[in-house]
Design a protein around this motif. Structure first.
Motif, short mmCIF file in Angstrom:
data_model
loop_
_atom_site.label_atom_id
_atom_site.label_comp_id
_atom_site.label_asym_id
_atom_site.label_seq_id
_atom_site.Cartn_x
_atom_site.Cartn_y
_atom_site.Cartn_z
N ASP A 67 0.67 -1.16 0.53
CA ASP A 67 0.17 -0.09 0.30
C ASP A 67 0.67 1.41 0.16
O ASP A 67 1.93 1.08 0.21
N LYS A 68 0.32 2.65 0.18
CA LYS A 68 1.06 4.10 0.20
C LYS A 68 1.45 3.93 1.23
O LYS A 68 1.25 3.49 2.57
N ARG A 69 2.62 4.29 1.26
CA ARG A 69 3.86 5.19 2.66
C ARG A 69 2.12 5.35 3.33
O ARG A 69 1.68 6.99 3.19
N ILE A 70 2.67 5.56 4.73
CA ILE A 70 2.00 5.94 5.37
C ILE A 70 2.83 7.12 6.81
O ILE A 70 2.45 7.91 6.94
N ILE A 71 3.93 6.35 6.88
CA ILE A 71 4.91 7.57 8.22
C ILE A 71 6.56 7.24 7.17
O ILE A 71 6.57 6.54 6.74
N THR A 72 6.60 8.03 6.67
CA THR A 72 8.15 8.19 5.98
C THR A 72 8.93 7.09 7.73
O THR A 72 9.31 7.56 8.42
N LEU A 124 -4.05 -4.97 10.54
CA LEU A 124 -4.37 -3.73 9.13
C LEU A 124 -5.60 -2.67 9.48
O LEU A 124 -4.83 -1.74 8.50
N GLU A 125 -6.36 -3.12 10.48
CA GLU A 125 -7.02 -2.17 10.81
C GLU A 125 -6.52 -0.73 12.00
O GLU A 125 -6.67 -0.06 11.67
N GLU A 126 -5.03 -0.98 12.93
CA GLU A 126 -4.31 -0.08 12.95
C GLU A 126 -3.50 0.92 12.00
O GLU A 126 -4.10 2.23 12.13
N THR A 127 -3.71 -0.35 10.98
CA THR A 127 -2.82 0.63 9.71
C THR A 127 -3.70 1.96 9.08
O THR A 127 -3.10 3.02 8.67
N ALA A 128 -4.49 0.95 9.14
CA ALA A 128 -5.60 1.95 8.00
C ALA A 128 -5.71 3.35 9.53
O ALA A 128 -6.38 4.18 8.54
N SER A 129 -6.18 2.72 10.57
CA SER A 129 -6.41 4.82 11.40
C SER A 129 -5.34 4.81 11.54
O SER A 129 -5.05 5.96 11.63
N LEU A 130 -4.32 4.59 11.41
CA LEU A 130 -2.66 5.27 11.42
C LEU A 130 -3.83 6.37 10.44
O LEU A 130 -2.86 7.73 9.80
N GLN A 131 -3.67 5.47 8.83
CA GLN A 131 -4.24 6.27 7.94
C GLN A 131 -4.52 7.25 7.95
O GLN A 131 -4.71 8.92 7.03
N ARG A 133 -5.38 8.89 10.71
CA ARG A 133 -5.62 10.16 11.79
C ARG A 133 -4.05 10.24 12.16
O ARG A 133 -3.44 9.11 13.05
N PRO A 134 -3.71 9.96 11.52
CA PRO A 134 -1.84 10.72 11.52
C PRO A 134 -0.88 11.12 12.75
O PRO A 134 0.14 10.94 12.98
N ASP A 135 -1.78 11.99 12.77
CA ASP A 135 -1.98 12.91 14.22
C ASP A 135 -1.33 12.22 15.47
O ASP A 135 -0.88 12.58 16.24
N SER A 136 -2.20 11.14 14.79
CA SER A 136 -2.19 9.82 15.97
C SER A 136 -0.75 8.69 16.19
O SER A 136 -0.49 8.37 16.79
N ALA A 137 -0.03 8.71 14.90
CA ALA A 137 1.29 8.05 15.57
C ALA A 137 1.66 7.42 16.32
O ALA A 137 1.90 6.80 17.01
N ARG A 138 2.11 8.10 16.63
CA ARG A 138 3.16 8.52 18.00
C ARG A 138 2.13 7.54 19.54
O ARG A 138 3.13 6.72 19.90
N GLU A 139 1.57 8.15 19.60
CA GLU A 139 0.87 7.43 20.32
C GLU A 139 0.67 6.33 20.37
O GLU A 139 0.28 5.63 20.96
N ARG A 140 0.14 5.50 19.03
CA ARG A 140 -0.37 4.82 18.86
C ARG A 140 0.86 3.30 18.32
O ARG A 140 1.04 2.58 18.86
N LEU A 141 1.30 4.03 18.18
CA LEU A 141 2.91 3.43 18.41
C LEU A 141 3.68 3.10 19.68
O LEU A 141 3.90 1.95 19.33
N PHE A 142 3.70 4.07 19.93
CA PHE A 142 4.18 3.13 21.24
C PHE A 142 3.35 2.41 22.25
O PHE A 142 4.10 1.26 22.30
N PHE A 143 2.40 2.45 21.80
CA PHE A 143 0.76 0.97 22.81
C PHE A 143 0.76 0.45 21.96
O PHE A 143 2.05 -0.98 22.53
N LEU A 144 1.63 0.08 20.78
CA LEU A 144 2.02 -1.47 19.97
C LEU A 144 3.60 -1.71 19.98
O LEU A 144 3.06 -2.89 20.47
N TRP A 145 4.42 -1.29 20.35
CA TRP A 145 5.22 -1.27 20.41
C TRP A 145 5.30 -1.77 21.97
O TRP A 145 6.49 -2.95 22.55
#
Length: 289
Positions: A67-72, A124-131, A133-145
């Protein structure tokens, strides 16, 4: 050329029980495995035990969809640096050593603090959500990690970076699907070569219903797969077992030529010409009308 009768023998490749694995672990194990037969067994094991709702997405990805890039890469590395408290220069050194940004960043975040089971659909639901709501990337990634195993983190990072995670050869992919859904591989590959549907866009479940509308949908159990015989690629026996002028319903030919071993199998479905190789390439399928 010699003709042998009934071209059906039970394969022993499933003598040991299949173990269900997650999709991300499947990708990891598949890439580490070099034996095509064991690669096929890994795929079959996954298809046999995965949730029905994630089957189509799995086929999309296994066939090379990206898919298209969501984050650099720069943003991902910056978030990982903050999360892991490692300087960016050290992360870049790790990436250079590992050779893959997605994997190196997954390793840098460490083992999960609060492990949680994640299936393919949830990721895949998480990646769709980040796509969306890119502003939530930091918060969601920290949770996922904090919750994802390393293999799931690697997969997630690859999706977010718009990278292809895997590309399984079509013969191998269809071979595993034929096992799982109890289909003749020769017929499956014949239909694919004739109609050439886009496996990265059209759900496999829809293709299956279209090609085999008369067949009751459903997957075989691991035990059933272990005992299954595919008549379109069955192995000829050493000695014919014809009685009088009768010919068995399913029979096979061996065509031997220098450097090009060929197997031809004929049954009521058609005549299937296989190149004897690790991936059993179907060369010239011919269906009876």
């Amino acid at each position: 050329m010699r003709r042998n009768g009934p071209a059906v023998q039970k394969s022993d490749r499933f003598d040991s029980p299949l173990t269900m694995i997650s999709f991300c672990k499947l990708i990891e194990d598949y890439k580490e495995e070099s034996d095509p037969t064991l690669k096929r067994d890994l795929l079959t094991s996954y298809f046999c035990g995965c949730k029905e709702e994630e089957l189509d997405s799995a086929v999309f990805i296994l066939n090379g969809k990206k898919d298209k890039r969501i984050i650099t890469e720069e943003s991902l590395i910056r978030f990982v640096s903050e999360f892991s408290e490692q300087p960016i220069w050290l992360l870049n050194a790790s990436i250079a050593e590992v050779g893959d940004v997605a994997e190196a960043c997954a390793l840098a975040t460490g083992l999960p603090i609060s492990p949680k089971d994640w299936d393919l659909s949830s990721l895949l639901e998480e990646t769709a959500s980040l796509q969306t709501r890119p502003d939530s990337a930091r918060e969601r990634l920290f949770f996922l990690w904090k919750t994802l195993p390393i293999s799931e983190k690697t997969f997630l990072h690859s999706i977010l970076l718009g990278k292809r995670t895997i590309k399984v050869p079509e013969n191998l992919l269809f071979s595993a699907l034929a096992d799982c859904f109890d289909l003749e591989l020769g017929i499956l590959l014949t239909r694919y070569k004739t109609e050439t549907p886009d496996l990265k866009a059209i759900p496999f479940s829809r293709i299956l219903r279209s090609w085999f509308s008369e067949k009751k949908p459903g997957r075989l159990s691991k035990m059933e797969i272990a005992k299954r015989i595919d008549l379109s690629r069955a192995e000829p026996e050493d000695k014919p077992v014809y009685s009088g002028d009768s010919i068995p319903e399913n029979y096979g030919y061996f065509l031997e030529s220098p450097g090009i071993p060929i197997r031809v199998v004929g049954n009521s479905s058609g005549i299937f010409v296989w190149k004897e190789s690790d991936e059993e390439d179907l060369l010239d399928p011919v269906l009876f009308p």
